[in-house]
Design an enzyme around this catalytic site. Structure first.
Site, PDB file in Angstrom:
ATOM      1  CB  CYS B 145      -0.917   0.000   1.226  1.00 11.35           C
ATOM      2  SG  CYS B 145      -1.902   1.494   1.390  1.00 11.35           S
ATOM      3  CB  CYS B 148      -0.581   2.479   4.013  1.00 10.91           C
ATOM      4  SG  CYS B 148      -2.251   1.990   3.605  1.00 10.91           S
ATOM      5  CG  ASP B 149       2.904   0.999   4.498  1.00 10.99           C
ATOM      6  OD1 ASP B 149       2.342   1.507   5.471  1.00 10.99           O
ATOM      7  OD2 ASP B 149       2.699  -0.168   4.130  1.00 10.99           O
TER       8      ASP B 149
END
Lengths: 226, 316
Positions: B145, B148-149
């Protein structure tokens, strides 16, 4: 500073928080940084939307921060008190913005009902068996859609056994050092620590948002290993 | 800074005409059409309304909308369903039980909800690459992701594995954060649509390793290097990387229903042209369904077809 919540969002927040039953207090511990000012403003704007939310802020140097065992180096730190005025172990380190904003609202609703826990009774009973001091740290980023579930699970765990469990949201971007210390490079990243003598010892960790039963199993396993 | 307020609503009953599992575009579209057909649908979503759309920076192939942020389209679609009376429940479905015509949905909290019709719109989850040590380094430099990261890799060197639309779009996104992005693809050209290819080839800090496969991930506690095999000459090299993002397709989310309905060889749910599965009264729509093109525009079409058919067949 400009307002953080626009008119439409404020209205929706007002509608949602209409369902609060009792009053909830948010205590903000501020440091000398921009994030602290933003966190304080966010909570203050919510308190202007509903009179069910009261916000009190202190400088982190205040002795009040010791009562809640807040690390002086970690600001902004926020503590939520339930409708009876009790500390139920619910903590936010950093600004609950983005997807984490919905976590904040869910916590407000639950805490307004004296810390209402939505886990199944079986899982609540398991959490109540925890008999050592446990700290759950959940690292998140505001853009991570899976993160609120991990934080809610942690906060609900604290509400279910507030004597023993403290549960903290950590905004990974704001707390780069803490993220590095725990080797966080994917979120949500949940760290479980147990208190031994005077220090916290990591006994487990997991990545991702787990369904309820798996979450409780992972948690209990991490706690029981010590 | 944005403020998301979804994820808080609760259902009002234990019994619904129609329960939709999954809150992506297929599920939301089904909910809108079910409501317009006079039914009261419940939509159960495990993480966030809009589903995987939330992970897309910009959607540029939904007719009428030139370009839109995935989180914005998610919110707008969910608001549309709510305006027509759809109730949302944020929970995960554990199991479905069949007793006569009644279907019982069991949630992770063990609560039960009954319905006459179920529409499965549970989508698909990112597929693992299958490289050695991949599981060991998840969250330690291996990610699925980017939104997200991605932040964790500021000014670092990262690999992206894959050659489809997702791999290319996420490489473009990551190139703005990382110092260098190396796109590793097992073929000698990208599978992504031309518009994304035109865009990626103008970016200077993206490099390409063609005909290449990541076979092993190594490091001390975190990812430090990748073993990369050239599939043409079988040679293997080791290269230093701080992280690796994997976008090699998706696997359908069917754990709660795979024993009940007929699946294809890859695990996708087989339906007829009305989106009904092998069990009458259970429909499948969107990415979880056996089909050729998995896009938002096909997902919303599936949802509409299923709900409209269910309204006529089971509630007329």
């Amino acid at each position: 500073m400009d307002r953080l919540l626009d008119k439409k969002t404020s209205e929706q927040v007002g509608e949602l928080l209409n369902k609060m039953t009792g009053k909830v207090e948010i205590i903000v511990f501020k440091g000398n940084n921009e994030f602290s000012a933003v966190a304080e403003q966010l909570f203050t704007e919510i308190s202007q939307i509903t009179d069910k939310v009261k916000v009190i802020s202190y400088d982190i140097t205040s002795p009040v921060s010791d009562e809640f065992e807040i690390d002086k180096l970690l600001t902004p730190a926020s503590v939520m008190l339930d409708s009876q005025g009790n500390d139920r172990g619910v903590r936010f380190y950093g600004i609950p913005s983005g997807h984490e904003f919905s976590t904040l609202l869910q916590d407000l609703l639950a805490m307004s009902k004296n810390g209402e826990v939505e886990f199944s009774q079986k899982n609540i009973d398991r959490i109540k068996t925890i008999d050592k001091k446990v700290r759950i740290r959940v690292f998140v980023t505001p853009t991570c859609p899976y993160c609120p579930k991990a934080v809610i699970s942690a906060h609900q765990t604290a509400m279910a056994n507030s004597e023993m469990v403290v549960a903290e949201m950590f905004e990974a971007n704001e707390f780069g050092n803490e993220s590095q210390k725990y080797n966080v490079s994917s979120v949500p990243h949940t760290i479980i620590e147990v208190k031994e003598n005077d220090g916290w010892v990591k006994t487990g960790e997991f990545i991702g948002a787990y369904p309820e039963d798996n979450y409780i199993s992972e948690l209990m396993q991490a706690i029981d290993t010590k | 800074m944005f403020f998301d307020i979804s994820g808080i609503s609760k259902r009002s009953s234990q019994q619904y005409d129609i329960v939709i599992i999954g809150g992506g575009p297929a599920g939301i579209s089904a909910a809108i059409y079910a409501s317009q057909g006079g039914l009261k649908p419940l939509l159960i979503e495990k993480t966030i309304e809009g589903g995987q759309m939330n992970l897309t920076q910009s959607i540029e192939n939904y007719p009428g909308i030139l370009s839109i942020d995935g989180t914005v389209l998610s919110k707008d679609m969910a608001a549309h369903a709510r305006a027509f009376g759809t109730e949302f429940e944020f929970s995960q479905v554990k199991e479905i039980l069949l007793e006569g015509d009644t279907k019982t949905v069991i949630l992770e909290s063990a609560e039960k909800i009954t319905a006459k019709v179920i529409i499965v719109a549970s989508g698909a989850n990112p597929r693992f690459l299958g490289a050695k040590n991949e599981q060991k380094y998840i969250s330690k430099g291996v990610s699925y992701c980017a939104s997200c990261d991605g932040h964790f890799f500021k000014n670092k060197k990262i690999a992206v594995v894959g050659g489809g639309n997702t791999a290319v779009q996420e490489s473009i996104f990551l190139s703005k954060i990382a110092q260098e992005v190396v796109l590793i693809h097992r073929r000698d050209k990208l599978r992504a649509d031309k518009i994304y290819q035109d865009r990626i080839f103008t970016i200077s800090n993206i490099r390409y390793l063609w005909d290449s496969q990541v076979v092993e991930i190594n490091g001390d506690t975190n990812v430090e290097s990748l073993m990369i095999k050239n599939v043409k000459d079988q040679s293997v090299i080791s290269e230093r990387f701080d992280g690796v993002f994997i976008f090699v397709g998706a696997a359908p989310s069917t754990s709660f229903i795979k024993e009940i309905v007929k699946l294809d060889q890859e695990g996708y749910i087989i339906t007829d042209e009305n989106m009904e599965s092998s069990v009458s009264g259970i429909y499948a729509v969107g990415d979880v369904r056996h089909k050729e093109l998995r896009q938002i525009v096909t997902a919303v079409a599936d949802g509409a077809i299923a709900a409209a058919h269910a309204v006529r067949k089971y509630f007329a």
